[in-house]
Write a protein that holds these residues in place. Structure first.
Motif, short mmCIF file in Angstrom:
data_model
loop_
_atom_site.label_atom_id
_atom_site.label_comp_id
_atom_site.label_asym_id
_atom_site.label_seq_id
_atom_site.Cartn_x
_atom_site.Cartn_y
_atom_site.Cartn_z
N ALA A 25 0.77 -0.96 -0.11
CA ALA A 25 0.41 -0.06 0.29
C ALA A 25 0.98 0.87 -0.11
CB ALA A 25 -0.98 -0.21 1.15
N ASN A 26 1.84 1.20 0.81
CA ASN A 26 2.63 2.26 0.86
C ASN A 26 3.49 2.96 -0.95
OD1 ASN A 26 2.55 2.74 3.52
ND2 ASN A 26 3.83 1.63 4.28
N VAL A 27 4.03 1.91 -1.78
CA VAL A 27 4.58 1.96 -2.46
C VAL A 27 3.81 2.29 -3.33
CG1 VAL A 27 5.87 0.36 -4.23
CG2 VAL A 27 6.50 0.21 -1.69
N ALA A 28 2.04 1.58 -3.24
CA ALA A 28 1.34 1.92 -4.35
C ALA A 28 0.99 3.60 -4.43
CB ALA A 28 0.34 1.38 -4.23
N LYS A 29 1.33 4.43 -3.33
CA LYS A 29 0.81 5.72 -2.44
C LYS A 29 2.25 5.93 -3.53
CE LYS A 29 -0.73 8.37 0.68
NZ LYS A 29 -1.04 8.58 2.23
N MET A 30 3.29 6.07 -3.44
CA MET A 30 4.79 6.45 -3.60
C MET A 30 4.19 6.74 -4.73
SD MET A 30 7.35 4.98 -0.75
CE MET A 30 8.82 6.31 -2.52
N PHE A 31 4.39 5.39 -6.07
CA PHE A 31 5.06 5.75 -7.25
C PHE A 31 3.26 6.11 -8.05
CE2 PHE A 31 7.96 3.68 -5.63
CZ PHE A 31 9.05 4.54 -6.47
#
Length: 91
Positions: A25-31
């Motif tokens: 979820a964190n990576v999805a939000k970052m990118f």
């Protein structure tokens, strides 16, 4: 003399003890990544998420990814990835 640049490489590895769903979820939000892009990022394949950044930029990306619970590598273009033992890999 030119400064060395780096490619930021991600192989779907997560920091030990981190929750897989939270990291994704964190990576999805970052990118701003959709499910298809997220699946590719966490495929285990080495993917350049950013190319030709300076040392300060490389350190910033590594810190942001670590804060998100993910492990990335700063690679000098044309050279092998630095040796670093992965802590965990999402499958």
């Amino acid at each position: 003399m030119t400064d060395k640049t780096f490619n930021i490489i991600f192989k779907g590895e997560i920091v030990g003890g981190a929750d897989e769903a939270t990291v994704k979820a964190n990576v999805a939000k970052m990118f701003k990544a959709n499910d298809k892009v997220l699946a590719k990022l966490f495929s285990g394949e080495a993917i350049a998420i950013k190319k030709n950044v300076d040392k300060a930029g490389a350190m910033k990306y590594r810190a942001l990814m670590k804060k998100a619970g993910a492990i990335c590598y700063a690679q000098v273009p044309g050279e092998p990835l630095p040796e670093q033992k992965p802590v965990a890999q999402v499958k």
